[in-house]
Write a protein that holds these residues in place. Structure first.
Motif, PDB file in Angstrom:
ATOM      1  N   THR A   1       0.737  -1.196  -0.354  1.00 20.36           N
ATOM      2  CA  THR A   1       0.072  -0.078   0.011  1.00 20.36           C
ATOM      3  C   THR A   1       0.828   1.177   0.109  1.00 20.36           C
ATOM      4  O   THR A   1       0.489   2.291  -0.770  1.00 20.36           O
ATOM      5  CB  THR A   1      -0.937  -0.061   1.214  1.00 20.36           C
ATOM      6  OG1 THR A   1      -1.696  -1.107   1.289  1.00 20.36           O
ATOM      7  CG2 THR A   1      -1.807   1.075   1.141  1.00 20.36           C
ATOM      8  N   THR A   2       1.944   1.138   0.858  1.00 19.85           N
ATOM      9  CA  THR A   2       3.016   2.221   0.930  1.00 19.85           C
ATOM     10  C   THR A   2       3.558   2.481  -0.564  1.00 19.85           C
ATOM     11  O   THR A   2       3.481   3.651  -1.155  1.00 19.85           O
ATOM     12  CB  THR A   2       4.111   2.103   1.864  1.00 19.85           C
ATOM     13  OG1 THR A   2       3.121   1.870   3.038  1.00 19.85           O
ATOM     14  CG2 THR A   2       4.749   3.270   1.976  1.00 19.85           C
ATOM     15  N   SER A   3       3.871   1.469  -1.071  1.00 18.89           N
ATOM     16  CA  SER A   3       4.548   1.661  -2.432  1.00 18.89           C
ATOM     17  C   SER A   3       3.532   1.988  -3.485  1.00 18.89           C
ATOM     18  O   SER A   3       4.150   3.076  -4.336  1.00 18.89           O
ATOM     19  CB  SER A   3       4.938   0.225  -3.008  1.00 18.89           C
ATOM     20  OG  SER A   3       5.438   0.364  -4.300  1.00 18.89           O
ATOM     21  N   ILE A   4       2.535   1.546  -3.457  1.00 21.61           N
ATOM     22  CA  ILE A   4       1.262   2.096  -4.471  1.00 21.61           C
ATOM     23  C   ILE A   4       1.088   3.697  -4.286  1.00 21.61           C
ATOM     24  O   ILE A   4       0.796   4.350  -4.950  1.00 21.61           O
ATOM     25  CB  ILE A   4       0.088   1.434  -4.580  1.00 21.61           C
ATOM     26  CG1 ILE A   4       0.303   0.064  -5.109  1.00 21.61           C
ATOM     27  CG2 ILE A   4      -0.985   1.856  -5.240  1.00 21.61           C
ATOM     28  CD1 ILE A   4      -0.501  -1.218  -4.904  1.00 21.61           C
ATOM     29  N   GLY A   5       0.941   3.879  -2.918  1.00 21.40           N
ATOM     30  CA  GLY A   5       0.638   5.386  -2.710  1.00 21.40           C
ATOM     31  C   GLY A   5       1.900   6.456  -2.983  1.00 21.40           C
ATOM     32  O   GLY A   5       1.520   7.413  -3.422  1.00 21.40           O
ATOM     33  N   THR A   6       2.995   5.726  -2.749  1.00 18.94           N
ATOM     34  CA  THR A   6       4.068   6.628  -3.187  1.00 18.94           C
ATOM     35  C   THR A   6       4.251   6.857  -4.831  1.00 18.94           C
ATOM     36  O   THR A   6       4.319   7.716  -5.402  1.00 18.94           O
ATOM     37  CB  THR A   6       5.475   6.115  -2.853  1.00 18.94           C
ATOM     38  OG1 THR A   6       5.489   5.695  -1.533  1.00 18.94           O
ATOM     39  CG2 THR A   6       6.751   6.957  -3.290  1.00 18.94           C
ATOM     40  N   LEU A   7       3.759   5.871  -5.429  1.00 22.88           N
ATOM     41  CA  LEU A   7       3.819   5.932  -6.860  1.00 22.88           C
ATOM     42  C   LEU A   7       2.882   6.716  -7.410  1.00 22.88           C
ATOM     43  O   LEU A   7       3.184   7.746  -8.364  1.00 22.88           O
ATOM     44  CB  LEU A   7       3.735   4.407  -7.644  1.00 22.88           C
ATOM     45  CG  LEU A   7       3.516   4.162  -9.169  1.00 22.88           C
ATOM     46  CD1 LEU A   7       4.974   4.690  -9.738  1.00 22.88           C
ATOM     47  CD2 LEU A   7       3.400   2.736  -9.475  1.00 22.88           C
ATOM     48  N   ARG A   8       1.725   6.660  -6.734  1.00 22.76           N
ATOM     49  CA  ARG A   8       0.602   7.449  -7.461  1.00 22.76           C
ATOM     50  C   ARG A   8       1.022   8.963  -6.942  1.00 22.76           C
ATOM     51  O   ARG A   8       0.661   9.988  -7.877  1.00 22.76           O
ATOM     52  CB  ARG A   8      -0.831   7.320  -6.401  1.00 22.76           C
ATOM     53  CG  ARG A   8      -1.955   8.028  -7.025  1.00 22.76           C
ATOM     54  CD  ARG A   8      -3.062   7.592  -6.134  1.00 22.76           C
ATOM     55  NE  ARG A   8      -3.297   6.149  -6.514  1.00 22.76           N
ATOM     56  CZ  ARG A   8      -4.338   5.356  -5.826  1.00 22.76           C
ATOM     57  NH1 ARG A   8      -4.630   5.801  -4.488  1.00 22.76           N
ATOM     58  NH2 ARG A   8      -4.351   4.135  -6.164  1.00 22.76           N
ATOM     59  N   HIS A   9       1.578   9.204  -5.932  1.00 21.66           N
ATOM     60  CA  HIS A   9       1.954  10.515  -5.546  1.00 21.66           C
ATOM     61  C   HIS A   9       3.116  11.114  -6.443  1.00 21.66           C
ATOM     62  O   HIS A   9       2.855  12.235  -6.806  1.00 21.66           O
ATOM     63  CB  HIS A   9       2.527  10.526  -4.006  1.00 21.66           C
ATOM     64  CG  HIS A   9       3.206  12.046  -3.640  1.00 21.66           C
ATOM     65  ND1 HIS A   9       2.378  12.906  -3.475  1.00 21.66           N
ATOM     66  CD2 HIS A   9       4.633  12.452  -3.538  1.00 21.66           C
ATOM     67  CE1 HIS A   9       3.220  14.202  -3.072  1.00 21.66           C
ATOM     68  NE2 HIS A   9       4.356  13.602  -3.145  1.00 21.66           N
TER      69      HIS A   9
END
Length: 53
Positions: A37-45
């Motif tokens: 989830t952290t990885s996907i959130g960082t990617l989206r940001h």
């Protein structure tokens, strides 16, 4: 773009390694889910930051 790829690689590697370390316990899936989830959130940001430029 290179920063995004490096960040994603590190986050996914951390997720896989931490899951392998705690594999015998039930917390492996929880750690994997949190790091994913952290990885996907960082990617989206990062993608949104690029789009805004």
């Amino acid at each position: 773009m290179k920063k995004i790829i490096i960040t994603q690689s590190i986050l996914w590697a951390a997720a896989i390694i931490s899951t392998a370390i705690v594999a015998p316990s039930e917390f492996g899936w929880l750690i994997l889910a949190v790091l994913a989830t952290t990885s996907i959130g960082t990617l989206r940001h990062e993608i949104n930051a690029i789009k805004d430029e």
